[in-house]
Scaffold this active site. Structure first.
Site, PDB file in Angstrom:
ATOM      1  N   HIS A 218       0.877  -1.163   0.000  1.00 43.46           N
ATOM      2  CA  HIS A 218       0.000   0.000   0.000  1.00 43.46           C
ATOM      3  C   HIS A 218       0.918   1.217   0.000  1.00 43.46           C
ATOM      4  CE1 HIS A 218      -3.279   2.615   2.102  1.00 43.46           C
ATOM      5  NE2 HIS A 218      -3.122   2.906   0.816  1.00 43.46           N
ATOM      6  N   ASP A 219       0.749   2.118  -0.963  1.00 41.42           N
ATOM      7  CA  ASP A 219       1.712   3.202  -1.122  1.00 41.42           C
ATOM      8  C   ASP A 219       1.854   4.049   0.136  1.00 41.42           C
ATOM      9  OD1 ASP A 219      -0.777   4.451  -1.413  1.00 41.42           O
ATOM     10  OD2 ASP A 219      -0.399   5.162  -3.444  1.00 41.42           O
TER      11      ASP A 219
END
Length: 473
Positions: free
Chosen positions: A225-226
């Site tokens: 997840h960025d």
């Protein structure tokens, strides 16, 4: 020195970055940057996933020999594979209207209090649990979040990285495993949920015949997840910090050792997402710079610097909106929606582009202020500094307004925080002496310049503006 590639896919653009990491050295170089956004086909919004994969390969092929590859992206969206391992269809964009009204049906199956007690997630209409409830899953055998899907295409290996899996609202936040009970109660097939991976696990090696890459390159699970990768690169010196990962979305919150699952946290709609090294990202999604980006698209005006100069000269607090209002979620004529929102709340709409931008940025700063104060109260955590990372850290007016509104000094940067966090987790997996988050953050501090914004103006003006903003909700 380790030489790795970070594939960093945001909700409006993607990039492949070359990272060199060694003792007292951390450097990024852009190999390929490309557009990302929704494609409408017969009334449905999709991601152009093959364009993203082709652009990713273009960047990786330009890198040559590598010690590793890591992939991060936005959350909640996914691809479905059939029994032959083939993609069943283009992943649907989280802003698509297919989930309208679905969250209410989900909560009929699992009441909000029970759902929060297990997952700790903010109720959002586009969470994966809602999207899956609007799917036909008879032919599906595997659900892969976007980074897991690209990793599968690179390596042929199926799995799910935990930080992104934590955004599905189907992972138990305490055990960090899929919640079989929730999956069953929602009537979802357990077979589609793959084995989970940790950041730092080796997924497999890139298939040279399929990808055109140098043989033997390991693909490494990162905080996929960025935002999980971004928070790794927050250049904090101690734990008394808050962060805003600022881009198309603004993720506003704290880093904690354990989830906060109280009624107060649920009522305030805070989320407890998984982070690298088992940390918890206690945060709320705020609509972010999406509203401004959509205004620029409608105006056909890409001169952001000029718009910000006009906004800085516009009268302060002339008009305010609630940036989290549902009418601002979907793509469309955002200036017209702002106009309608203002009229509906008894305000005279802004008349110039500069005034519209000022309205957006002041409203965002107020949303940040409200979120940060709630987070500190609910988590019983005081903070001394606010770190703004990501693309929004370059927006000087927004950073100053955020410092003014929050009453906290703002440290802006690094811009490419998600790519840096991606690179750092890979480097540690490959043997670099980066034993913990403190060591990673110290390396970011020593190798990247930050800009500091001190609070200015009168707090009473922001108090009054917040009181007015409450009336727009």
């Amino acid at each position: 020195m380790k030489r790795v590639a970070a594939v960093d896919l945001g909700a409006s653009s993607g990039r492949v970055m070359l990272g060199d990491v060694g003792p007292d050295f951390l450097q990024l170089r852009e190999l390929n940057r490309f557009w990302n956004g929704p494609v409408r086909v017969h009334g449905r919004l999709h991601w152009d996933i093959l364009h993203l994969y082709r652009s990713t390969l273009d960047g990786l092929q330009a890198a040559g020999a590598l010690d590793g590859i890591g992939i991060d992206s936005w959350a909640v969206d996914y691809g479905l594979l059939d029994s032959d391992g083939r993609l069943l269809g283009n992943p649907v964009h989280y802003r698509d209207a297919r989930t309208d009204g679905v969250m209410e049906r989900v909560l009929e199956e699992v009441p909000a209090a029970e759902l929060y007690a297990v997952t700790g997630l903010q109720q959002l209409p586009f969470n994966t649990i809602c999207q899956l409830s609007a799917e036909k899953l008879e032919q599906a055998t595997s659900l892969l979040m976007i980074p897991d899907l690209l990793g599968y295409w690179l390596t042929g290996e199926i799995g799910a990285e935990r930080t992104n899996a934590s955004t599905t609202q189907l992972l138990d936040v305490r055990t960090r495993e899929w919640s079989d009970e929730l999956i069953s109660r929602m009537g979802l097939p357990r077979r589609i949920f793959p084995e989970l991976r940790e950041p730092g696990d080796v997924i497999g090696t890139a298939l040279p015949d399929e990808t055109g890459l140098v043989p033997g390159i390991p693909v490494i699970a990162v905080g996929s997840h960025d935002t999980a990768s971004s928070v790794v690169a927050v250049p904090a010196e101690h734990d008394r910090f808050a962060y805003i990962s600022s881009g198309t979305w603004s993720l506003v919150g704290l880093e904690l050792d354990a989830p906060v699952l109280t009624d107060e946290a649920r009522d305030a709609n805070f989320t407890n997402e998984g982070g690298v090294d088992g940390r918890i990202r206690f945060l709320r999604n705020v609509m972010g710079l999406w509203i401004l980006q959509e205004c620029q698209r409608v105006w056909g005006d890409d001169d952001l610097d000029g718009l910000l100069r006009d906004a800085a000269a516009a009268p302060p607090f002339a008009v305010l909106i609630d940036p989290d209002a549902p009418e601002f979620l979907a793509p469309g004529n955002m200036p017209a929606r702002i106009d309608e929102h203002c009229r509906a709340t008894g305000q005279e709409p802004p008349r110039s582009r500069g005034a519209v931008v000022r309205c957006i940025l002041e409203s965002l700063a107020l949303a940040y202020r409200r979120t940060l104060r709630s987070a500190q109260t609910i988590a019983d955590r005081e903070v001394d500094v606010l770190h703004v990372i990501g693309g929004g850290s370059q927006n000087e007016l927004l950073c100053q307004l955020t410092a003014d509104a929050s009453g906290l000094p703002v440290l802006a940067g690094p811009v490419e925080a998600s790519a840096l966090g991606n690179v750092l987790v890979q480097a540690r997996a490959l043997g670099e002496p980066l034993p913990d988050l403190s060591a990673m953050r110290a390396l970011v501090r020593s190798t990247h310049s930050l800009r500091r914004y001190e609070p200015q103006g009168k707090p009473a003006d922001w108090d009054a503006a917040e009181s007015r903003m409450i009336g727009t909700r």
